[in-house]
Scaffold this motif. Structure first.
Motif, mmCIF file in Angstrom:
data_model
loop_
_atom_site.group_PDB
_atom_site.id
_atom_site.type_symbol
_atom_site.label_atom_id
_atom_site.label_comp_id
_atom_site.label_asym_id
_atom_site.label_seq_id
_atom_site.Cartn_x
_atom_site.Cartn_y
_atom_site.Cartn_z
ATOM 1 N N ASP A 865 0.862 -1.181 0.000
ATOM 2 C CA ASP A 865 0.000 0.000 0.000
ATOM 3 C C ASP A 865 0.902 1.235 0.000
ATOM 4 O O ASP A 865 1.191 1.801 1.060
ATOM 5 N N LEU A 866 1.377 1.642 -1.175
ATOM 6 C CA LEU A 866 2.430 2.656 -1.274
ATOM 7 C C LEU A 866 2.004 4.006 -0.706
ATOM 8 O O LEU A 866 2.838 4.764 -0.195
ATOM 9 N N GLN A 867 0.716 4.336 -0.793
ATOM 10 C CA GLN A 867 0.259 5.646 -0.331
ATOM 11 C C GLN A 867 -0.229 5.627 1.118
ATOM 12 O O GLN A 867 -0.652 6.649 1.630
ATOM 13 N N GLY A 868 -0.187 4.477 1.747
ATOM 14 C CA GLY A 868 -0.662 4.394 3.128
ATOM 15 C C GLY A 868 -2.156 4.575 3.260
ATOM 16 O O GLY A 868 -2.636 5.105 4.267
ATOM 17 N N LEU A 869 -2.927 4.115 2.281
ATOM 18 C CA LEU A 869 -4.380 4.287 2.293
ATOM 19 C C LEU A 869 -5.062 3.391 3.312
ATOM 20 O O LEU A 869 -6.140 3.709 3.821
ATOM 21 N N TYR A 870 -4.445 2.253 3.630
ATOM 22 C CA TYR A 870 -5.110 1.271 4.486
ATOM 23 C C TYR A 870 -4.334 1.000 5.781
ATOM 24 O O TYR A 870 -4.681 0.092 6.524
ATOM 25 N N GLY A 871 -3.305 1.768 6.020
ATOM 26 C CA GLY A 871 -2.506 1.529 7.216
ATOM 27 C C GLY A 871 -1.207 2.298 7.154
ATOM 28 O O GLY A 871 -1.154 3.429 6.643
ATOM 29 N N ALA A 872 -0.122 1.685 7.639
ATOM 30 C CA ALA A 872 1.169 2.372 7.720
ATOM 31 C C ALA A 872 1.867 2.490 6.380
ATOM 32 O O ALA A 872 2.860 3.214 6.248
ATOM 33 N N GLY A 873 1.390 1.780 5.362
ATOM 34 C CA GLY A 873 2.049 1.844 4.066
ATOM 35 C C GLY A 873 3.462 1.301 4.130
ATOM 36 O O GLY A 873 3.717 0.224 4.672
ATOM 37 N N LEU A 874 4.409 2.062 3.618
ATOM 38 C CA LEU A 874 5.809 1.624 3.592
ATOM 39 C C LEU A 874 6.530 1.854 4.923
ATOM 40 O O LEU A 874 7.641 1.343 5.110
ATOM 41 N N LYS A 875 5.910 2.607 5.834
ATOM 42 C CA LYS A 875 6.615 3.036 7.035
ATOM 43 C C LYS A 875 6.992 1.883 7.962
ATOM 44 O O LYS A 875 8.002 1.960 8.677
ATOM 45 N N ASP A 876 6.179 0.822 7.996
ATOM 46 C CA ASP A 876 6.477 -0.278 8.908
ATOM 47 C C ASP A 876 7.212 -1.425 8.218
ATOM 48 O O ASP A 876 7.431 -2.477 8.816
ATOM 49 N N ASN A 877 7.587 -1.230 6.966
ATOM 50 C CA ASN A 877 8.278 -2.295 6.233
ATOM 51 C C ASN A 877 9.700 -2.475 6.741
ATOM 52 O O ASN A 877 10.342 -1.515 7.197
#
Length: 888
Positions: A865-877
């Motif tokens: 989810d690159l834009q963080g529409l459904y959660g943390a997106g890339l931030k928690d990867n």
């Protein structure tokens, strides 16, 4: 070898990360530590990983340990005799905060070894799976480690409490065997006299940059042609995953996950049983042109005898006249080869340091001999046995034998050992020359590959059925693992999809006890805590397990080669069957597998050739006989001198000395100066290609009268590693000393060996990074191939039990929401696109070609989810993937 003496005690070996692509924790999550269990390895009693911490455990050889299990606090990593220094803890803390490659941490991966000789320490991005002898084989395309990255350094640890009269601790790194990422060794010392609270770097050795070695060794001159230094005549085709004789998987060699040793060069034994051609021309040249060569030197010890440790001067004449050639025709064509009965002959004697005294071994009038064979045939025949039971070593799948009668009944599990009778071509039982038997390890299973890493979905292929006592409902996307009652070691795993339907059923029946048979069924009561099923579920086996694997566990030895094997029914557990053998099932009657000969790459390239000693008398008669591979004694030292000189192309070399007192004389005519420390042809750069310029053999310029692999590595800059076997015979101080402090130290001593791992020479994509620009331009009509070579990542730490996974993405989690670049494929999969506005496509662990109808730069990314529409997106990867990209 180093001549330093080793005080008491031992010091920690600490692993740090010096690259740019990973955090230290990501490095730990992706790497394993292994000490091989090969021949000659000696491990002491005090061997720990995670030393001094709550997780401290005893280390064993042949086992791969995740680096995450080897952590402990830095202040607990004290050399055993680093006592009486008030500020030593402060020094360790400062090192961790400011001096370590991975600075700013409290805990570091480590091992403590009080004794370890004859072995290596491997670092790898995967479990090495206890390969044969404890070490992976880079040439085995069926090995589990073939697609892994690994590298090693070689520590020599010979600490002995209360003595200093033993060799000291030292280590080296090597670029000649293989590489996948650079390793640097650093010795950190502490001055116990000043006790100033600071460690100081006292020595280091740096391995070659992976990219530099790759460019030196493996870049092909033109497409489809052999590389600059690759020891083969035909460059392997890597586009198809097959083991056929004409197309062998060798991706690690052409665009490597590592550069393999010359021992793993491409060969075609089906068309030519002696495909190794390096040094053939050189030895034939020497047999025709070289005058008798004299090798002299000094060595202490003979290994066995009444004078095992006495220093002695050796004097040997080396004779190449027994090297002969023959012309052979194979399906691959005609070739001139060295005849099988060829050998190199040493003839000489030894004395004490004073050559006027009585000789110790042999004499000038009655010398003893050392003969080094080109080839060694086996006098007997036995079946090829395996120590490991996995799909790669299956006798049927490898073609050792062909099943010729009913064999597909029997409950699942292992039937081992099963005695077999060997028959000749007339069907008569053969009597072995030893008391051994032929023992087969049979595996019956519901799975097509029960010893592999993944099991069959038995629901999809109809092997089992799933029924319920009513209209079944289950929770979505659940995993249920059930220990099957009355079947020890057997688990049933059920998976549900996003609708709650059971779509997968797997059974681990490899070692089922008792075996799982046709008609066996199990019931999962309603209300299972994982499935939340509303009614009971029954799983029933609908097809009988089949014979999946046959491993030859032990073999008799015969003078006559068997034609087939038969086994009789045993308590109706399986049907009797017979099997026909082919030539690949046997050892012996061809090359003696116990020998390392000159005809093998390990013979000269690896400087490990075996030899036969003859002519010794009296108390030393026991030294006569065969030595199948090099021993570290007087005889091995003499043979190794010649092999080192052959690697460097010094023997028979017509070039003139460029330096020193021997300036103007030929290199080949002054062997007494070959190994002079700091002033020899190798250190002067007058060896290999440089030493054979303008020389012709059979009317052709000489291009390979030396180790071509070593010559290319010699030019790699800023390398402190071994570049080929026995470099230490030419270079002084090739090893890194790190002798630990004695009791109550009063001066500066090493207290820590830091092993720094760098990045591999491949493109790295961070899990937290959107659309990585590879810089590779794809033109319309052309394609590139992309393959993962290392690394793990996650797009959501809350899935897959928090574990990282590879480029195929998160198992059992499919991206369905429109915020993902690519839907209906796994979340966390590696994806790509061509051009900023290109249509995303799945890459996964391997993609043979990108879409042909697009043009632009190649971008790669994790499917999230690159834009963080459904959660943390890339931030928690977390994590990263490294890939190899090749133009097709």
């Amino acid at each position: 070898m180093s001549t330093s003496k080793n005080p008491n005690g031992y010091i920690p070996i600490v692993f740090t990360y010096g690259g740019n692509d990973l955090t230290y924790n990501e490095f730990l999550e992706q790497f394993y530590l292994t000490l091989p269990a090969g021949n000659g390895v000696q491990l002491g009693q005090k061997q720990y990983y995670g030393y001094g911490g709550s997780n401290q455990k005893t280390l064993t050889t042949g086992t791969s340990y995740p680096l995450t299990q080897t952590l402990s606090g830095i202040t607990g990593l004290k050399a055993t005799n680093a006592t009486g220094a008030a500020h030593f803890d402060e020094a360790l803390t400062f090192w961790a905060s400011s001096q370590a490659a991975s600075a700013g941490l409290n805990d570091y991966a480590n091992v403590f070894l009080d004794h370890y000789t004859g072995g290596r320490i491997y670092l790898s991005n995967a479990d090495l799976h206890k390969e044969a002898g404890g070490e992976p084989d880079p040439s085995d395309t069926t090995s589990r480690t073939y697609s892994s990255l690994y590298d090693f350094f070689e520590p020599y640890i010979a600490a002995a409490i209360n003595t200093t009269d033993i060799p000291g601790n030292n280590a080296d790194i090597t670029d000649i065997d293989w590489f996948s990422f650079p390793i640097t060794l650093k010795v950190w010392s502490y001055d116990f006299a000043s006790d100033n609270g600071r460690l100081s770097e006292t020595n280091s050795k740096q391995g070659g940059s992976g990219q530099a070695i790759y460019e030196a060794l493996l870049q092909p001159k033109t497409p489809g042609q052999a590389s600059n230094a690759y020891p083969c005549q035909q460059f392997p085709d890597t586009t198809v995953n097959t083991n056929s004789s004409n197309n062998m998987v060798a991706s690690r060699l052409t665009g490597p996950t590592m550069a393999a040793a010359p021992a793993s060069y491409y060969t075609d034994p089906a068309n030519n049983p002696f495909p190794y051609h390096d040094f053939t021309d050189y030895l034939l040249y020497l047999s025709e042109n070289a005058a008798a060569l004299t090798l002299t030197g000094v060595f202490s010890g003979t290994g066995k005898s009444a004078i095992p440790d006495q220093k002695q001067q050796f004097n040997f004449t080396v004779d190449f006249s027994h090297i002969k050639s023959e012309n052979n025709t194979y399906p691959s064509g005609k070739v001139t080869q060295i005849s099988q009965d060829s050998y190199i002959l040493f003839s000489g004697f030894t004395t004490t340091d004073d050559p006027t005294k009585t000789p110790l071994l042999g004499s000038k009038a009655s010398p003893f001999t050392i003969s080094v064979p080109w080839y060694k045939s086996s006098p007997d025949t036995s079946l090829k046995t395996v120590s490991q039971f996995n799909n790669a070593h299956d006798a049927v799948k490898e073609g050792w034998l062909t099943l010729s009668s009913t064999h597909n009944t029997g409950a699942s599990g292992i039937y081992a050992p099963v005695e077999a009778t060997a028959l000749n071509a007339q069907g008569e039982a053969l009597t072995p020359t030893t008391g051994q038997k032929v023992l087969l390890h049979l595996v019956y299973s519901l799975n097509t590959d029960p010893t592999g890493t993944s099991l069959d979905n038995l629901l999809t292929n109809g092997t089992v059925s799933v029924s319920s006592s009513g209209n079944l409902t289950c929770s979505a996307n659940k995993t249920c693992v059930v220990q099957l009652p009355n079947h020890t070691g057997t688990n049933l795993t059920l998976l549900t999809n996003d609708k709650g339907d059971i779509y997968s059923a797997t059974i681990s029946d490899y070692q089922a006890d008792p075996g799982v048979a046709l008609g066996t069924s199990w019931t999962i009561p309603a209300g299972n805590s994982n499935l939340n099923n509303n009614v009971a579920i029954t799983v029933t086996v609908k097809h009988a397990p089949e014979l999946r694997n046959i491993f030859i566990q032990a073999s008799a030895v015969w003078k006559t080669k068997p034609a087939s094997l038969t086994i009789a029914a045993s308590s109706n557990k399986f049907a009797a069957f017979s099997a026909t053998l082919n030539s690949s099932a046997f050892t012996g009657s061809g090359q003696d597998s116990s020998w390392t000969t000159l005809s093998m790459p390990a013979g000269i390239y690896g400087a490990n050739a075996g030899y036969t000693i003859a002519g010794l008398t009296g108390d030393n008669t026991l030294l006569n006989g065969d030595v199948p591979s090099l021993n570290n004694d007087l005889f091995g030292w003499v043979v190794a001198d010649l092999l080192a000189a052959l690697n460097a192309g010094l023997v028979g070399c017509p070039a003139s000395w460029p330096v020193g007192n021997t300036k103007g004389t030929t290199i080949g005519g002054s062997p007494q100066d070959w190994f002079t420390s700091g002033n020899n042809p190798y250190t002067a750069g007058c060896w290999g290609e440089k030493a054979w310029q303008n020389v012709k053999f059979n009317k052709k310029p000489v291009t390979n009268f030396w180790n071509t692999w070593a010559w290319k590595l010699y030019k790699v800059p800023n390398v402190d590693a071994y570049n080929f076997a026995f470099t230490d015979r030419f270079e002084s101080n090739i090893l890194l000393d790190y002798n630990p402090p004695p009791a109550n130290p009063t001066q500066s001593y090493p207290v820590l060996l830091e092993v720094i791992v760098g990045d591999s020479p491949f493109t790295g994509i961070q899990a937290s990074q959107p659309w990585f620009d590879t810089g590779i331009q794809v033109k319309q009509g052309s394609t590139v191939a992309i393959s993962r070579v290392s690394g793990l990542w996650t797009a959501d730490p809350d899935t897959h039990n928090g574990q990282l996974y590879d480029a195929d993405g998160c198992p059992n989690v499919i991206a369905t929401q429109p915020g993902y670049p690519l839907t209906q494929v796994a979340m966390g999969a590696l994806i790509g696109k061509i051009g900023e506005q290109g249509q995303p496509f799945l890459v996964g662990n391997a993609l043979s070609q990108t879409p042909k109808d697009e043009t632009g730069k190649l971008f790669l990314c994790i499917n999230d989810d690159l834009q963080g529409l459904y959660g943390a997106g890339l931030k928690d990867n977390r994590g990263s993937i490294r890939v190899m990209i090749k133009s097709n």
